[in-house]
Design a protein around this motif. Structure first.
Motif, PDB file in Angstrom:
ATOM      1  N   GLU A 279      -3.298   6.784   1.042  1.00 43.33           N
ATOM      2  CA  GLU A 279      -4.719   7.326   0.873  1.00 43.33           C
ATOM      3  C   GLU A 279      -5.527   6.714  -0.249  1.00 43.33           C
ATOM      4  OE1 GLU A 279      -4.608  11.395   0.496  1.00 43.33           O
ATOM      5  OE2 GLU A 279      -4.397  11.941   2.708  1.00 43.33           O
ATOM      6  N   VAL A 280      -6.946   6.202  -0.400  1.00 43.89           N
ATOM      7  CA  VAL A 280      -7.287   5.695  -1.491  1.00 43.89           C
ATOM      8  C   VAL A 280      -7.439   6.720  -2.520  1.00 43.89           C
ATOM      9  CG1 VAL A 280      -9.432   4.442  -2.081  1.00 43.89           C
ATOM     10  CG2 VAL A 280      -8.400   4.010  -0.200  1.00 43.89           C
ATOM     11  N   ILE A 281      -7.454   6.095  -3.817  1.00 50.13           N
ATOM     12  CA  ILE A 281      -7.667   7.124  -4.857  1.00 50.13           C
ATOM     13  C   ILE A 281      -8.943   6.675  -5.235  1.00 50.13           C
ATOM     14  CG2 ILE A 281      -7.173   7.541  -7.327  1.00 50.13           C
ATOM     15  CD1 ILE A 281      -4.136   7.138  -6.491  1.00 50.13           C
ATOM     16  N   GLU A 282     -10.194   7.456  -5.409  1.00 50.86           N
ATOM     17  CA  GLU A 282     -11.477   6.744  -5.708  1.00 50.86           C
ATOM     18  C   GLU A 282     -11.585   6.584  -7.222  1.00 50.86           C
ATOM     19  OE1 GLU A 282     -13.496   6.087  -3.580  1.00 50.86           O
ATOM     20  OE2 GLU A 282     -12.874   7.010  -1.753  1.00 50.86           O
ATOM     21  N   GLY A 283     -12.154   5.565  -7.706  1.00 47.04           N
ATOM     22  CA  GLY A 283     -12.484   5.171  -8.867  1.00 47.04           C
ATOM     23  C   GLY A 283     -11.311   4.628  -9.620  1.00 47.04           C
TER      24      GLY A 283
ATOM     25  N   ASN B  50      -9.263  -4.743  -2.028  1.00 51.52           N
ATOM     26  CA  ASN B  50     -10.578  -4.211  -1.810  1.00 51.52           C
ATOM     27  C   ASN B  50     -11.635  -5.219  -1.406  1.00 51.52           C
ATOM     28  OD1 ASN B  50     -12.028  -2.142  -0.585  1.00 51.52           O
ATOM     29  ND2 ASN B  50     -12.679  -1.777  -2.678  1.00 51.52           N
TER      30      ASN B  50
ATOM     31  N   SER C  73      -0.926  -0.096  -3.595  1.00 56.41           N
ATOM     32  CA  SER C  73      -2.157  -0.753  -3.936  1.00 56.41           C
ATOM     33  C   SER C  73      -2.333  -1.833  -2.976  1.00 56.41           C
ATOM     34  CB  SER C  73      -2.031  -1.798  -5.072  1.00 56.41           C
ATOM     35  OG  SER C  73      -0.819  -2.495  -4.865  1.00 56.41           O
TER      36      SER C  73
ATOM     37  N   GLN D 240      -7.109  -1.653  -5.151  1.00 56.07           N
ATOM     38  CA  GLN D 240      -7.542  -0.275  -4.828  1.00 56.07           C
ATOM     39  C   GLN D 240      -6.201   0.220  -4.850  1.00 56.07           C
ATOM     40  OE1 GLN D 240      -8.818   0.210  -0.931  1.00 56.07           O
ATOM     41  NE2 GLN D 240     -10.988   1.153  -1.573  1.00 56.07           N
ATOM     42  N   LYS D 241      -6.063   1.265  -5.632  1.00 52.81           N
ATOM     43  CA  LYS D 241      -4.897   2.186  -6.068  1.00 52.81           C
ATOM     44  C   LYS D 241      -4.917   3.273  -4.786  1.00 52.81           C
ATOM     45  CE  LYS D 241      -2.415   1.875  -8.597  1.00 52.81           C
ATOM     46  NZ  LYS D 241      -1.035   0.966  -8.219  1.00 52.81           N
ATOM     47  N   MET D 242      -3.844   3.510  -4.437  1.00 49.29           N
ATOM     48  CA  MET D 242      -3.545   4.451  -3.144  1.00 49.29           C
ATOM     49  C   MET D 242      -2.547   5.656  -3.760  1.00 49.29           C
ATOM     50  SD  MET D 242      -4.854   2.156  -1.215  1.00 49.29           S
ATOM     51  CE  MET D 242      -4.721   2.598   0.477  1.00 49.29           C
TER      52      MET D 242
ATOM     53  N   ASP E 100     -10.117   1.357  -8.861  1.00 52.03           N
ATOM     54  CA  ASP E 100      -9.985   0.016  -8.446  1.00 52.03           C
ATOM     55  C   ASP E 100     -10.109  -0.823  -9.966  1.00 52.03           C
ATOM     56  OD1 ASP E 100     -10.643   1.176  -6.425  1.00 52.03           O
ATOM     57  OD2 ASP E 100     -12.044  -0.089  -5.682  1.00 52.03           O
TER      58      ASP E 100
ATOM     59  N   ARG F 129       0.834  -1.252   0.093  1.00 47.68           N
ATOM     60  CA  ARG F 129       0.006   0.103  -0.077  1.00 47.68           C
ATOM     61  C   ARG F 129       0.912   1.300  -0.013  1.00 47.68           C
ATOM     62  NH1 ARG F 129      -2.122   0.908   6.141  1.00 47.68           N
ATOM     63  NH2 ARG F 129      -0.340   0.473   7.211  1.00 47.68           N
TER      64      ARG F 129
END
Length: 477
Positions: free
Chosen positions: A381-385, A352, A349, A365-367, A387, A322
């Motif tokens: 921190e999660v990068i929304e959208g 999820n 990463s 999930q990309k971070m 995945d 991550r």
């Protein structure tokens, strides 16, 4: 004359032992580094600057007399070098192989800081001790005088074995209890042979057995024998169980078949290397052959898993972590070795969720790295959208380890633990809340390095000797 042999770093370049080609070494579990020849070991040892304040020594948990045994090696006085090395380290040949020297002694070498390349301390340490075994310089454990007091050690890992060695040499009667069928703990079943060949560990266990240490194996304390019974049989007890409870994955599908714990996976592989019949390996449950493998985690255990999967014949091996490469806790040397062998690292990463049962893919999930947390490291921190699904037939959880609930397992509520579940012990004496009961290694520190466990074991042995020498203890007997 001796000084002229040193300070050669300005003329002699850093060299490490020859490393087997990646394609070759990925076919077996043999160690990947060759041994130094005598001349090369002496040459590389002569690069030491013999600095007045040896940062290599001060950053070694055991405070090994590194400049001294480097000088002795450069002068060809290898038997004396081994004696100097063994004086502070119970298992120098093991530390020479598996210590993260890049973070400890070599990472703090003065000539490394000045741009000349560190002295290859770990490789020389390994060479000295391997030579000592070959030449018969490793003396048997032979106490000068036998003593009647007995000590129980629960756990046959590096901390327990280091204490057993020191206590037995002092003449005490030592019994080591362990849940496994072989002694060594993670040295035996957790670390793959390509980093630590098993005959190196078994040789030390045999030395302890021949020296009079009794091993009670396949013994689960709390089930096969009570903790209270052990205390009743012995004058002092040392808890050195380590931490074996793996952290779990969460998210949809996390309980699917094909998602396995790192330690189960590594233990199965090591048992096969011993020649054991392992049903879970034969069935494919703990075997990466022909599979798309994803390992989750960024520590040394994750590195052991990805490199084991390559050797078992995985179709592909990906490691999800991550944070980025600069912030991973594992050894950078191990990451490089893994990349050479064909491992694909997917930085920033995390999983999820999981599809299929048996597992068929991982939702990744990309971070990105945000502000630093309380430890000073940047928080993912999660990068929304962002995945995506990554195909997988085997997912290995290498997220670290937590302590088991020893007070509950052993029916000993008076054994105090911290809020993290580790055993509470005095950081100097290693004594717990129970009189005459001491604790060392990961069960006190949390998951840590082998070298710290060895240091704790040696220190606790000295504290146990002091405890047994107290007048009150003598009177009680």
């Amino acid at each position: 004359m001796a000084q002229q042999k040193m300070l050669q770093f300005v003329r002699v370049a850093k060299e490490t032992p020859e490393k087997r080609e990646a394609d070759d070494r990925a076919q077996d579990f043999g160690e990947i580094y060759a041994e130094f020849a005598a001349e090369k070991a002496a040459e590389q040892a002569s690069r030491c600057s013999q600095c007045g304040v040896p940062f290599c020594q001060s950053h070694c948990p055991l405070h090994n007399n590194i400049p001294d045994w480097l000088r002795l090696t450069a002068e060809g006085r290898l038997e004396e070098a081994y004696a100097m090395s063994q004086a502070t380290n119970t298992f120098p040949e093991i530390c020479g192989r598996i210590c993260p020297q890049d973070r400890l002694c070599e990472g703090n070498c003065v000539i490394e800081q000045s741009g000349h390349g560190t002295v290859t301390i770990g490789a020389v340490e390994k060479y000295i001790t391997d030579t000592a075994w070959e030449e018969g310089w490793v003396p048997p454990i032979a106490p000068v005088e036998e003593r009647s007091e007995s000590v129980a050690i629960i756990g046959a890992g590096p901390g327990g074995l280091a204490a057993a060695d020191r206590l037995r040499r002092a003449g005490l009667q030592v019994t080591v209890y362990d849940r496994h069928d072989r002694a060594g703990g993670l040295l035996t079943y957790g670390i793959p042979g390509f980093k630590l060949e098993k005959d190196v560990v078994m040789r030390r266990v045999e030395q302890l057995e021949k020296g009079g240490v009794e091993f009670v194996l396949n013994c689960n304390v709390g089930t096969d024998i009570s903790f209270d019974a052990i205390r009743g049989k012995h004058d002092a007890v040392l808890i050195a169980t380590g931490v074996y409870k793996g952290r779990d994955l969460t998210g949809p599908g996390a309980g699917a078949q094909g998602i396995v714990a790192a330690l189960d996976y590594l233990t199965a592989s090591n048992r096969v290397s011993f020649g054991d019949e392992v049903p879970e390996y034969l069935s494919g449950a703990l075997n990466a052959e022909g599979k798309r493998v994803i390992v989750v985690g960024g520590g040394d255990t994750a590195m052991d898993c990805v490199r084991t999967a390559i050797r078992q014949g995985a179709v592909s091996v990906k490691c999800l972590y991550r944070r980025d490469r600069a912030n991973m806790p594992g050894s950078q040397r191990e990451v490089q070795n893994a990349e050479e062998e064909g491992v694909d690292f997917v930085w920033l990463s995390a999983p999820n969720g999981f599809a299929g049962d048996p597992v068929s893919s991982v939702m990744v999930q990309k971070m990105r790295l945000g502000p630093p947390d309380a430890s000073g490291r940047q928080s993912p921190e999660v990068i929304e959208g962002a995945d995506y699904a990554e195909p997988a037939d085997l997912v290995i959880k290498a997220l670290g380890f937590e302590p088991e609930d020893l007070p509950a397992l052993w029916g000993e509520e008076a054994l105090e633990v911290t809020r993290w579940g580790t055993v509470k012990a005095d950081f100097r004496s290693h004594e717990t809340s129970l009189p005459g009961v001491f604790a060392v290694g990961d069960i006190v520190r949390g998951a840590s390095l082998v070298v710290w466990a060895i240091r704790d074991g040696r220190e606790a042995a000295d504290s146990i000797l002091d405890f047994l020498a107290q007048p009150a203890q003598v009177a009680a007997e």
